[in-house]
Design a protein around this motif. Structure first.
Motif, PDB file in Angstrom:
ATOM      1  N   TRP A  42     -84.697  25.663  31.787  1.00 48.28           N
ATOM      2  CA  TRP A  42     -84.351  26.660  32.707  1.00 48.28           C
ATOM      3  C   TRP A  42     -83.315  26.259  33.765  1.00 48.28           C
ATOM      4  O   TRP A  42     -82.719  25.117  33.439  1.00 48.28           O
ATOM      5  CB  TRP A  42     -85.767  26.551  33.607  1.00 48.28           C
ATOM      6  CG  TRP A  42     -86.020  25.371  34.340  1.00 48.28           C
ATOM      7  CD1 TRP A  42     -86.509  24.115  33.724  1.00 48.28           C
ATOM      8  CD2 TRP A  42     -85.634  24.845  35.353  1.00 48.28           C
ATOM      9  NE1 TRP A  42     -86.830  23.258  34.583  1.00 48.28           N
ATOM     10  CE2 TRP A  42     -86.294  23.501  36.000  1.00 48.28           C
ATOM     11  CE3 TRP A  42     -85.030  25.608  36.639  1.00 48.28           C
ATOM     12  CZ2 TRP A  42     -86.142  22.782  36.983  1.00 48.28           C
ATOM     13  CZ3 TRP A  42     -85.033  24.904  38.043  1.00 48.28           C
ATOM     14  CH2 TRP A  42     -85.685  23.590  38.084  1.00 48.28           C
ATOM     15  N   ILE A  43     -82.765  27.263  34.248  1.00 48.32           N
ATOM     16  CA  ILE A  43     -81.535  27.126  35.127  1.00 48.32           C
ATOM     17  C   ILE A  43     -82.004  27.378  36.449  1.00 48.32           C
ATOM     18  O   ILE A  43     -82.539  28.178  37.132  1.00 48.32           O
ATOM     19  CB  ILE A  43     -80.415  28.555  34.735  1.00 48.32           C
ATOM     20  CG1 ILE A  43     -80.171  28.419  33.269  1.00 48.32           C
ATOM     21  CG2 ILE A  43     -79.329  28.365  35.521  1.00 48.32           C
ATOM     22  CD1 ILE A  43     -79.513  29.843  32.703  1.00 48.32           C
ATOM     23  N   ASN A  45     -81.671  27.459  40.618  1.00 43.61           N
ATOM     24  CA  ASN A  45     -80.875  28.286  41.434  1.00 43.61           C
ATOM     25  C   ASN A  45     -79.608  27.729  42.149  1.00 43.61           C
ATOM     26  O   ASN A  45     -79.990  26.539  42.388  1.00 43.61           O
ATOM     27  CB  ASN A  45     -81.906  28.795  42.695  1.00 43.61           C
ATOM     28  CG  ASN A  45     -83.033  29.852  42.128  1.00 43.61           C
ATOM     29  OD1 ASN A  45     -82.622  30.705  41.243  1.00 43.61           O
ATOM     30  ND2 ASN A  45     -84.258  29.708  42.575  1.00 43.61           N
ATOM     31  N   LYS A  46     -78.707  28.327  42.349  1.00 45.79           N
ATOM     32  CA  LYS A  46     -77.587  27.690  43.180  1.00 45.79           C
ATOM     33  C   LYS A  46     -77.717  27.750  44.532  1.00 45.79           C
ATOM     34  O   LYS A  46     -77.459  26.506  45.133  1.00 45.79           O
ATOM     35  CB  LYS A  46     -76.460  28.591  42.757  1.00 45.79           C
ATOM     36  CG  LYS A  46     -75.736  28.446  41.268  1.00 45.79           C
ATOM     37  CD  LYS A  46     -74.558  29.375  41.269  1.00 45.79           C
ATOM     38  CE  LYS A  46     -74.228  29.116  39.649  1.00 45.79           C
ATOM     39  NZ  LYS A  46     -73.141  30.540  39.446  1.00 45.79           N
ATOM     40  N   ASP A  63     -86.920  26.546  43.370  1.00 50.55           N
ATOM     41  CA  ASP A  63     -87.014  26.386  41.966  1.00 50.55           C
ATOM     42  C   ASP A  63     -88.190  26.135  41.731  1.00 50.55           C
ATOM     43  O   ASP A  63     -89.009  25.066  42.409  1.00 50.55           O
ATOM     44  CB  ASP A  63     -86.182  25.154  41.730  1.00 50.55           C
ATOM     45  CG  ASP A  63     -84.482  25.462  41.814  1.00 50.55           C
ATOM     46  OD1 ASP A  63     -84.468  26.858  41.495  1.00 50.55           O
ATOM     47  OD2 ASP A  63     -83.854  24.737  42.070  1.00 50.55           O
TER      48      ASP A  63
ATOM     49  N   ILE B  48     -83.435  28.523  26.482  1.00 45.47           N
ATOM     50  CA  ILE B  48     -83.470  28.564  27.892  1.00 45.47           C
ATOM     51  C   ILE B  48     -84.361  29.816  28.358  1.00 45.47           C
ATOM     52  O   ILE B  48     -84.047  31.015  27.981  1.00 45.47           O
ATOM     53  CB  ILE B  48     -82.133  28.600  28.273  1.00 45.47           C
ATOM     54  CG1 ILE B  48     -81.641  27.440  28.012  1.00 45.47           C
ATOM     55  CG2 ILE B  48     -81.967  28.707  29.990  1.00 45.47           C
ATOM     56  CD1 ILE B  48     -80.008  27.419  28.323  1.00 45.47           C
ATOM     57  N   LYS B  50     -86.887  32.065  31.672  1.00 51.79           N
ATOM     58  CA  LYS B  50     -87.047  32.200  32.818  1.00 51.79           C
ATOM     59  C   LYS B  50     -88.398  32.776  33.103  1.00 51.79           C
ATOM     60  O   LYS B  50     -89.075  33.584  32.001  1.00 51.79           O
ATOM     61  CB  LYS B  50     -85.915  33.177  33.424  1.00 51.79           C
ATOM     62  CG  LYS B  50     -85.791  34.441  33.149  1.00 51.79           C
ATOM     63  CD  LYS B  50     -84.816  35.245  33.812  1.00 51.79           C
ATOM     64  CE  LYS B  50     -85.007  36.646  33.424  1.00 51.79           C
ATOM     65  NZ  LYS B  50     -84.116  37.586  34.208  1.00 51.79           N
ATOM     66  N   GLU B  83     -81.455  32.472  27.306  1.00 57.32           N
ATOM     67  CA  GLU B  83     -80.284  32.203  26.323  1.00 57.32           C
ATOM     68  C   GLU B  83     -80.833  31.267  25.267  1.00 57.32           C
ATOM     69  O   GLU B  83     -81.640  30.239  25.411  1.00 57.32           O
ATOM     70  CB  GLU B  83     -79.410  31.499  26.989  1.00 57.32           C
ATOM     71  CG  GLU B  83     -78.071  31.367  26.260  1.00 57.32           C
ATOM     72  CD  GLU B  83     -77.119  30.356  27.075  1.00 57.32           C
ATOM     73  OE1 GLU B  83     -77.273  30.291  28.123  1.00 57.32           O
ATOM     74  OE2 GLU B  83     -76.030  30.027  26.666  1.00 57.32           O
TER      75      GLU B  83
END
Lengths: 264, 278
Positions: A42-43, A45-46, A63, B48, B50, B83
């Motif tokens: 997962w990415i 948050n900035k 997050d 990846i 969410k 992704e």
């Protein structure tokens, strides 16, 4: 031990054997339990806040990591921090959600370790190979990556072997030029030998290791010591007696005229 | 001043043996461009994800290292794919060559190559190393030596593509088509044109003709010598084809023209191959 670490610790983790473990092992152990791994699936948050798209207000965001499962097979390979994600898919807005497992795609590759001078067939993912390229080599990748991100027993075993080899200088014993090259390249990862031999052991294995070590150092009870001494003395004495008996016999038999008759 | 510029033989693009000698840098750039264009294929990579629905916020931590989180019901474990690098092109990898590698580069060159080629072949075999700052420092003299070699060379230097070009030239057979009716003598220009038709650009000065001239009176198969980079010589066999288009005045059967003579020569030497090479 930090306060958070103490909270994580069940009773037996602060028991007698745990306290016996060396300090550097304990520090590494608690770090491996508390440190957050680099997010893979997962990415993050900035920012901590965002502007709400409708009302334009500042809203807090946070997050929430996606839980990842690490099957025991990931200890036999190097998955580069990847694991199995268990969850649901919503394939159609009017249909019920469907359970789904997102699994990594694995492949076997031959990897070469320069320090150990060994070719190995290892199960890897594409991510692992990318990370190896990023670190400019397999040895650099293993030595650089933290236990939490490596997420593999095999990786930690290799790390221990490499660090031990660096500490003991057992690499390329017949080739001093190559030895100097390796030392220049990987010298920055070197740690003490006493520390290196404890790297990568699970708590269970570490406790077995310390128990075995302490067994060797255990003081011998005086009871055992005196028993051994006494047995030795007795052995000596009996030996002496035997020899003296033979002598006496022979001496008596020499003098006494009846000796021979009485025996017969 | 002769150099092979590109060896994309499979794509049927012409091979150049041109008079302008491009620097090694151009060569490398060409290769990079080719490699970037070609290296697009499917890779299975990391998922990846969410959340489909954002879970409600947790309470702010009450003390340092407060790790308490709310329990998430199943609906918050519905994930969407952000992704999956399923069809992302593999980026070519930059490596430093430690040995001469045929078709790729010379010792001391920094080249961009296909990722799998580097991972499976060049790096494990020790033909190349990663372009890490440490390696660049270690092999600085090797790189400088190569750079000097390119700059100082008056003539052309032997490039990595010479071997490939030689191999290609050795296996080819040149077909030369000439007029059946008009008289002619074969010159270097004819050979160059025939090479161009076969997909190879050759300057005339690189060609060495056989000693006795080939004319329309005496058409026959022959061999020519090609000089590559003024260092390597290749022999290329040539095959004559006599051709006349349109409304042809065919020669009378008793008058043995050029065609008749060639046919006779072929009949007398059955060992010679008659089929043109593909």
């Amino acid at each position: 031990m930090s306060s958070s670490a103490r909270k994580l610790a069940p009773a037996w983790r602060s028991g007698m054997w745990f306290d016996m473990l060396p300090e550097h092992y304990k520090a590494r152990y608690w770090e491996s339990r508390t440190r957050q791994p680099i997010p893979v699936h997962w990415i993050p948050n900035k920012d901590k806040y965002m502007i709400h798209p409708k009302n334009g207000q500042k809203v807090r965001i946070e997050d929430v990591p996606i839980p990842v499962k690490y099957p025991k097979e990931c200890d036999e390979g190097l998955w580069g921090g990847e694991g199995v994600v268990k969850g649901f898919q919503k394939r159609h807005p009017l249909r019920r959600r469907v359970p789904h497992y997102w699994i990594p795609s694995l492949k076997k590759k031959i990897l070469y370790s320069e320090i150990l001078d060994r070719y190995m067939v290892i199960t890897v993912t594409s991510r692992t190979l990318d990370l190896i390229d990023e670190a400019y080599g397999f040895d650099h990748y293993i030595l650089k990556t933290h236990q939490v991100d490596l997420k593999s027993d095999l990786g930690m075993t290799l790390k221990r072997e490499m660090l031990l080899a660096l500490a003991q200088k057992t690499y390329y014993p017949d080739d001093p030029a190559r030895q100097a090259k390796i030392l220049k390249k990987y010298g920055k990862y070197m740690i003490l030998e006493e520390e290196a031999e404890w790297i990568g052991y699970s708590l269970k294995d570490a406790i077995i290791k310390i128990r075995l070590q302490l067994d060797d150092k255990k003081p011998v009870p005086l009871k055992e010591k005196y028993k051994a001494e006494l047995l030795e003395q007795l052995a000596d004495a009996s030996h002496k007696d035997k020899s003296s008996d033979q002598e006496t016999k022979s001496w008596i038999s020499r003098i006494s005229p009846f000796g021979g008759k009485s025996e017969s | 001043m002769l150099r092979v510029l590109s060896t994309l033989v499979r794509t049927r693009s012409p091979l150049f043996l041109t008079k302008t000698s491009p620097s090694s840098q151009t060569l490398l750039l060409d290769r990079q461009a080719a490699c970037e264009g070609l290296e697009v294929h499917q890779t299975r990579n990391t998922w990846i994800l969410k959340r489909k629905w954002t879970p409600p916020l947790n309470k702010l931590p009450r003390y340092e290292d407060d790790k308490r989180r709310r329990h998430l019901p199943s609906r918050f474990h519905v994930y969407e794919l952000v992704e999956h690098r399923d069809s992302v092109p593999l980026k070519p990898l930059e490596v430093l060559l430690v040995e001469n590698v045929e078709g790729i580069g010379m010792k001391g060159d920094i080249v961009k190559v296909k990722l799998n080629l580097a991972r499976d072949q060049l790096l494990p075999s020790g033909q190349a190393v990663y372009c890490s700052p440490e390696n660049l420092e270690d092999y600085a003299d090797l790189i400088e030596k190569r750079k000097k070699e390119i700059e100082d060379a008056e003539g052309p230097t032997r490039s990595a593509f010479v071997e490939t070009t030689l191999k290609y030239l050795q296996q080819m057979r040149l077909n030369i088509t000439m007029n059946r009716n008009n008289p002619w003598t074969i010159t270097k220009n004819h050979i160059a044109v025939s090479f161009r038709k076969a997909g190879v650009v050759v300057p005339e000065y690189a060609i060495t003709m056989p000693n006795d001239p080939i004319t329309s009176d005496n058409p026959r198969d022959f061999e020519i010598q090609l000089m590559v980079n003024r260092t390597d010589e290749v022999t290329v066999p040539c095959h004559m084809f006599l051709y006349a288009s349109g409304n042809v005045n065919r020669a009378a059967p008793d008058d043995k023209g050029a065609y008749g003579k060639l046919a006779e020569a072929e009949m007398s030497t059955p060992d010679q191959p008659t089929n043109p090479s593909p």
